[in-house]
Structure formats: C-alpha cells, structure tokens
Motif scaffolding. Structure first.
Motif, short mmCIF file in Angstrom:
data_model
loop_
_atom_site.label_atom_id
_atom_site.label_comp_id
_atom_site.label_asym_id
_atom_site.label_seq_id
_atom_site.Cartn_x
_atom_site.Cartn_y
_atom_site.Cartn_z
N ILE A 158 -11.04 2.98 18.14
CA ILE A 158 -11.48 4.33 17.78
C ILE A 158 -12.32 4.88 18.93
CG2 ILE A 158 -12.86 5.72 16.18
CD1 ILE A 158 -12.17 3.67 14.01
N VAL A 159 -11.98 6.08 19.39
CA VAL A 159 -12.70 6.71 20.49
C VAL A 159 -13.19 8.07 20.01
CG1 VAL A 159 -12.56 7.52 22.88
CG2 VAL A 159 -11.18 5.57 22.16
N GLU A 160 -14.46 8.35 20.27
CA GLU A 160 -14.99 9.66 19.90
C GLU A 160 -15.49 10.39 21.14
OE1 GLU A 160 -15.68 9.10 15.28
OE2 GLU A 160 -17.42 9.80 16.39
N ALA A 161 -15.26 11.69 21.17
CA ALA A 161 -15.70 12.50 22.31
C ALA A 161 -15.88 13.94 21.84
CB ALA A 161 -14.66 12.45 23.43
N LYS A 162 -16.73 14.68 22.56
CA LYS A 162 -16.90 16.10 22.22
C LYS A 162 -15.73 16.89 22.77
CE LYS A 162 -21.92 16.23 22.10
NZ LYS A 162 -23.13 16.56 22.86
N GLY A 163 -15.18 17.77 21.94
CA GLY A 163 -14.05 18.56 22.42
C GLY A 163 -13.66 19.62 21.40
N ASP A 164 -12.78 20.51 21.82
CA ASP A 164 -12.33 21.57 20.94
C ASP A 164 -11.28 21.03 19.96
OD1 ASP A 164 -12.45 24.71 20.88
OD2 ASP A 164 -10.39 24.06 20.40
N PRO A 165 -11.35 21.44 18.68
CA PRO A 165 -10.36 20.94 17.71
C PRO A 165 -8.91 21.21 18.10
CG PRO A 165 -12.15 22.05 16.58
CD PRO A 165 -12.38 22.27 18.04
N SER A 166 -8.69 22.15 19.03
CA SER A 166 -7.30 22.40 19.46
C SER A 166 -6.71 21.17 20.15
CB SER A 166 -7.26 23.59 20.41
OG SER A 166 -8.02 23.30 21.56
N ARG A 167 -7.57 20.22 20.51
CA ARG A 167 -7.08 18.99 21.14
C ARG A 167 -6.49 18.00 20.12
NH1 ARG A 167 -8.44 17.88 26.40
NH2 ARG A 167 -10.07 19.15 27.32
N ILE A 168 -6.70 18.26 18.84
CA ILE A 168 -6.19 17.34 17.81
C ILE A 168 -4.66 17.32 17.89
CG2 ILE A 168 -5.99 16.95 15.31
CD1 ILE A 168 -8.83 18.27 15.12
N GLY A 169 -4.12 16.09 17.94
CA GLY A 169 -2.67 15.96 18.06
C GLY A 169 -2.20 15.95 19.50
N THR A 170 -3.15 15.84 20.46
CA THR A 170 -2.76 15.76 21.87
C THR A 170 -3.44 14.55 22.52
OG1 THR A 170 -4.60 17.07 22.74
CG2 THR A 170 -2.67 18.30 22.01
N PHE A 171 -2.89 14.16 23.68
CA PHE A 171 -3.48 13.06 24.44
C PHE A 171 -4.52 13.59 25.43
CE2 PHE A 171 0.83 11.38 23.49
CZ PHE A 171 0.46 10.20 22.88
N ALA A 172 -5.52 12.76 25.73
CA ALA A 172 -6.48 13.13 26.78
C ALA A 172 -7.04 11.85 27.37
CB ALA A 172 -7.61 13.97 26.19
N ASP A 173 -7.52 11.93 28.61
CA ASP A 173 -8.21 10.79 29.20
C ASP A 173 -9.70 10.92 28.89
OD1 ASP A 173 -5.99 9.61 30.27
OD2 ASP A 173 -6.07 10.78 32.12
N VAL A 174 -10.28 9.81 28.46
CA VAL A 174 -11.70 9.83 28.09
C VAL A 174 -12.44 8.77 28.89
CG1 VAL A 174 -13.35 9.51 26.20
CG2 VAL A 174 -11.18 10.66 25.75
N HIS A 175 -13.53 9.19 29.51
CA HIS A 175 -14.36 8.25 30.26
C HIS A 175 -15.40 7.67 29.30
CE1 HIS A 175 -17.66 7.13 33.09
NE2 HIS A 175 -16.62 6.56 33.66
N ILE A 176 -15.40 6.34 29.16
CA ILE A 176 -16.22 5.71 28.11
C ILE A 176 -17.64 5.45 28.61
CG2 ILE A 176 -16.40 3.74 26.51
CD1 ILE A 176 -13.92 5.66 26.13
N GLU A 177 -18.62 5.93 27.82
CA GLU A 177 -20.02 5.85 28.25
C GLU A 177 -20.92 5.13 27.27
OE1 GLU A 177 -19.99 9.94 28.45
OE2 GLU A 177 -19.14 9.98 30.47
N GLU A 178 -20.45 4.92 26.03
CA GLU A 178 -21.31 4.31 25.03
C GLU A 178 -20.45 3.51 24.05
OE1 GLU A 178 -23.74 7.34 23.12
OE2 GLU A 178 -24.43 5.86 21.64
N THR A 179 -21.00 2.42 23.50
CA THR A 179 -20.22 1.67 22.51
C THR A 179 -21.01 1.48 21.23
OG1 THR A 179 -21.03 -0.47 23.29
CG2 THR A 179 -18.99 0.33 24.28
N LYS A 180 -20.29 1.46 20.12
CA LYS A 180 -20.86 1.14 18.80
C LYS A 180 -20.08 -0.08 18.31
CE LYS A 180 -23.11 5.18 18.31
NZ LYS A 180 -24.54 5.21 18.42
N ASN A 181 -20.40 -0.56 17.09
CA ASN A 181 -19.62 -1.72 16.65
C ASN A 181 -18.30 -1.31 15.99
OD1 ASN A 181 -20.38 -0.91 14.12
ND2 ASN A 181 -21.93 -2.51 13.86
N TRP A 182 -18.08 -0.01 15.83
CA TRP A 182 -16.84 0.45 15.19
C TRP A 182 -16.05 1.38 16.10
CZ3 TRP A 182 -17.13 5.75 14.90
CH2 TRP A 182 -18.42 6.29 15.02
N ALA A 183 -16.63 1.78 17.23
CA ALA A 183 -15.96 2.77 18.08
C ALA A 183 -16.58 2.78 19.46
CB ALA A 183 -16.11 4.16 17.46
#
Ligand code: SAH
Ligand code: SF4
Ligand code: F3S
Length: 455
Positions: free
Chosen positions: A423-448
């Motif tokens: 599971i990856v979370e990032a700030k972005g516009d909802p229009s991105r839902i259903g599309t691919f994007a590259d995300v640079h990972i900066e923080e980890t949780k135990n679930w995402a």
C-alpha cells in the motif's frame, strides 16, 4: 435461461415503478465475482440496483462459509431483514454463495428463517430467473443447492470498478486441506477455456482496465482438467503478451504447485506483478501434514529462495491458521520462526474455525481458546515489526503505483498499490485515481509506505 429472463422482464414491466434489487457479497474475491454476475442477471431481468435494504424489492445475500464467524454475520444480517419483510410483504429474500451448500444451514433456514424465499447454490446461478419466476408466481420457497456445474460463459459481470477487474480462471478445488470447507461448497476444479479468458482480458485492457486479477482457489492447478495441456505459466505468458498499460495479479497459489517455471514467468513478464501470495498456513511439518497441505517447510523455503534468487526482494505474502487442533507451543513457535526467516510483507492470519464435514472437525481439540488468542496476538505483534522493518527497504526508492482511491486520511491523500502489492499513499489530485504514477518513497508505516508523486 434467456426465456425465463424475458418472462421475468415482462412481469416486472407491469409494475408502476421499476423494482430494485440489492446484492450483498461476503468472503473472497471469487464470491465477489459471483456477486457481480448476480447483479448482471438482475439488471437483465429488469431490476434496478440499490444498496439500501429499505428500498429493495429483492435482497440476495451472497455468503461465505470459510469460518464460523463469516456464517454468524450472515445469520445476523438475515435477522435484521425480518422487519423489512414485515413492512413490505412482497419483499423477496434469497441466500446465495457457499453457505447454501451446507445441509445444516438449509435446515436452519427452514426452521428459523422461513421468510427466506430463495436458496441459490454456487453452481445454480443461471437458475435464478426460473426460481424467481416461481416466487413471483406465488410459491413461498424455491431451493436449488447445486454446487458442481460446468463453467458457464452465459453470465456477464457488472463491474463495480472501471480500472480493476477480477477474472475467474477456474472454479472449485481438489485439494481437501483438512480444515477447509471450500471443496465441499465449490466442488471439483473446473478451468475456463484459455481462449475465452484471453479474449476477456484483451477486452478489459482495451476498455482501459489497469489491473486484471486472475482468480482461482489454486491457480497453479489451472488447465489440468482441460484437453489441450495448457498450464498456468503458459496462460500467464499468453496474457502478458497482450499490449497495453496494465498489471496482472493472481490468487491463490498453492505452494505444492508453485514451480520455478511459474516464478520465471513472473520475473520475465512485463505485466505480472512481482509479488506472490503463497499461503503457507503453518511453519511446522507435523501440522502441515495434518492439514494435508502436501509440502514441507523445506520445500516451501526452496520456492522462496528461488524467487529471491531471481529478484532479491521478491514480495511475498501468506495466510496462517493459528490453533489448528492440538497445535503445540513448539509447533506454533515453528510458525513464528518461519515468518521471521522468510520475512513476509504481509500475513493474513486466522484462528482455526472447525467446519462441519471437514476431516479436522472430527479431531478432539484440547487447546483452549484463550491459548489460541494469545498466540494470535503474538503473531500479529511479530508481524507488525517485520512489516515495518521490511518496508524500510523501499525508502528512497521510486515505486510504480496504481492509485485506487482517496486515503482514509482524506484528501489530498490518495492510496494505491505498488507492483509488490504494498500500500502506497501520496498527496495528489483525485483525478489520478485509476492511473499509474511514480512515487518517491520517503516514510514507512507498518501497513503502508508514504511518498511524493513524481511527474
Ligand atoms: N484456496 C486458497 C484459500 C482460500 S480460503 C488457498 O489455498 O490459498 C483463505 C484462507 O482462509 C486460507 O488460506 C486459510 O488460511 C483460511 N482458512 C480456510 N479454512 C479455515 C478454517 N477452517 N479456519 C480458519 N481459517 C481457515
Ligand atoms: Fe481450501 Fe486448501 Fe482448496 Fe485452498 S487449497 S481452497 S485451503 S482446500
Ligand atoms: Fe468463502 Fe466461499 Fe470464498 S467459503 S472464502 S466465499 S469460496
């Protein structure tokens, strides 16, 4: 079936308002696709769809029988529907899915839930229109608890998501793990025609679908019942050859049949996610034997090693059953040891639930429930630590992500999954839902893991 669909249509057209139907599905993805097929049938018959029971003229509960808790929930829901029926006597209530295959469930319905009109077996979906006609014609009950039926291509699916689609590739299971009810409620393995699957996937991709989820109780058995000798790795190869921007996922993979060839196909593919859900169930050979799983811990670890030799951090997830009858402390410790050794990104764990009719249910179980609960807590605590530790490997990396929706944190946070199934979370516009994007990972949780979208 066509004829009955038409007759129901004509009957419903006579009413002043379009009648509404509700389908509520429980359990696994395969059952969800049955729910989508039921919705398609209902639309074909002229019903509209609703999610509100008080608006519905027909309610179908599409049930799961895998654990007792799942069944209790369904009986709870059925109890809640009684007042609706009292308010609207014409309301039709039906039970579908895996619970319908259990004789004791059908008996209980007769005795305590007489207001349930329809019982539609997992192999009887196409009979729904004919059964509904009986009820609309004044009959109180109609029951067809068929389990085993040839894979039908007659039913389409009403997909709830435009960018993700589940595609069943086979039905049933031949494995008879001693704890499991699935082979009894879903029948023997039946594979769908590979040409039809390929055509369906091609169509989904051309419609813009980004993730195709291939489903079967053990996809590694795919094709064994077909005349032309095709096996799962070959099916994956054929599907991977389809041009487009999409991912292929699949579930479940029985470790006894997970071959190096399968792992090679995953690693060499362009579209198959680099992730394997490989349910191990236990880390103890004696328990695996009692479960009739047909592999040893050593064999399982060989598969893991092979996968990691191809892709060093090949993502793995698994299922564990805690508290199989008379599981000892040592046997449970072996499970904790295996989880530590493999390092699964995620573990789905369940406390053993005896299912009547299965072999394990006949074993007198001397382990107190309290002990099982403590073991479960121990496992969850250990796994939380492991997931947190493993997720750190993604820090500073760029991951390809398919965004699936707004995060529970709310906008502007989006949530999605990476090709590793993380599971990856990032700030972005909802229009991105259903599309691919590259995300640079900066923080980890135990679930995402959390990061920033790169444009
Ligand atoms: N065909 C899939 C499993 C489907 S059921 C497979 O073999 O992987 C999903 C999971 O439910 C199983 O992997 C198992 O961990 C769990 N399960 C099945 N029967 C159970 C039972 N009686 N009690 C507790 N968990 C169970
Ligand atoms: Fe159940 Fe085993 Fe079949 Fe999975 S492989 S559905 S656990 S019997
Ligand atoms: Fe449950 Fe049936 Fe799936 S028992 S897990 S809904 S196959």
């Amino acid at each position: 079936m066509e004829q009955e669909i038409q007759t129901v249509r004509e009957r419903l057209a006579a009413s002043d308002e379009q009648p509404l139907a509700m389908v509520q599905s429980f359990g696994c993805q395969l059952n969800m696709t049955d729910g989508e097929k039921l919705k398609w049938l209902l639309l074909s018959m002229g019903y509209g769809l609703t999610e509100e029971p008080e608006q519905a003229d027909l309610i179908l509960l599409n049930t799961c029988a895998v654990r007792e808790h799942a069944e209790d929930r369904v009986f709870g829901h059925l109890g809640q529907l009684k007042p609706y029926k009292q308010k609207k006597p014409g309301l039709i209530i039906g039970l579908c899915g895996c619970m319908t295959a259990e004789e004791p469930v059908r008996e209980k319905l007769k005795a305590s839930y007489p207001y349930v009109n329809l019982v539609v077996g997992t192999g009887a979906l196409e009979r729904l229109p004919a059964m509904l006609l009986e009820i609309l014609g004044g009959k109180k009950h109609s029951v067809d608890a068929t389990v085993q039926s040839a894979p039908s291509e007659e039913l389409s699916q009403v997909r709830s998501c435009s960018f993700k689609a589940s595609v069943p590739i086979m039905y049933g299971c031949n494995n008879f793990c001693t704890y499991c009810i699935v082979p009894y409620v879903r029948g023997r393995e039946r594979s769908r025609d590979p040409k039809i699957i390929e055509r369906q996937v091609r169509e989904l991709v051309s419609q813009g679908c980004k993730e195709i989820f291939l489903l079967g109780q053990n996809v590694n058995s795919y094709g064994k019942d077909l005349p032309d000798g095709i096996r799962f790795p070959e099916l994956l190869r054929r599907l991977d050859a389809i041009e487009g921007e999409y991912w292929i996922r699949f579930m479940s993979s029985h470790p006894k049949d997970a071959t190096p060839e399968l792992i090679d196909v995953i690693c060499n593919s362009r579209h198959v996610e680099k992730h394997l859900h490989l349910p191990v169930q236990s880390g103890s050979d004696s328990i695996l034997h009692a479960m009739n799983r047909c592999y040893t811990v050593k064999k399982y670890l060989e598969t893991v090693r092979y996968a990691r030799s191809r892709v060093p951090d090949f993502a793995l997830t698994t299922d564990i059953i805690v508290g199989f009858p008379n599981e000892t402390d040592e046997e449970f410790s072996a499970t904790l040891g295996l989880l530590e050794q493999v390092g699964f990104d995620n573990v789905y764990s369940f406390i053993y639930s005896p299912r009547s009719g299965t072999k394990a249910a006949q074993i007198a179980d001397h382990t107190p429930a309290q002990v099982k609960t403590v073991r479960m807590q121990q496992l969850l605590a250990q796994q939380r630590e492991t997931s947190t530790r493993l997720y750190r490997r993604f820090l500073g990396r760029t991951m390809q992500v398919l965004f699936e929706g707004v995060s529970r944190k709310g906008e502007p946070w989006l949530t999605g999954k990476s090709t590793e199934g993380v599971i990856v979370e990032a700030k972005g516009d909802p229009s991105r839902i259903g599309t691919f994007a590259d995300v640079h990972i900066e923080e980890t949780k135990n679930w995402a893991v959390l990061g920033t979208i790169l444009d």
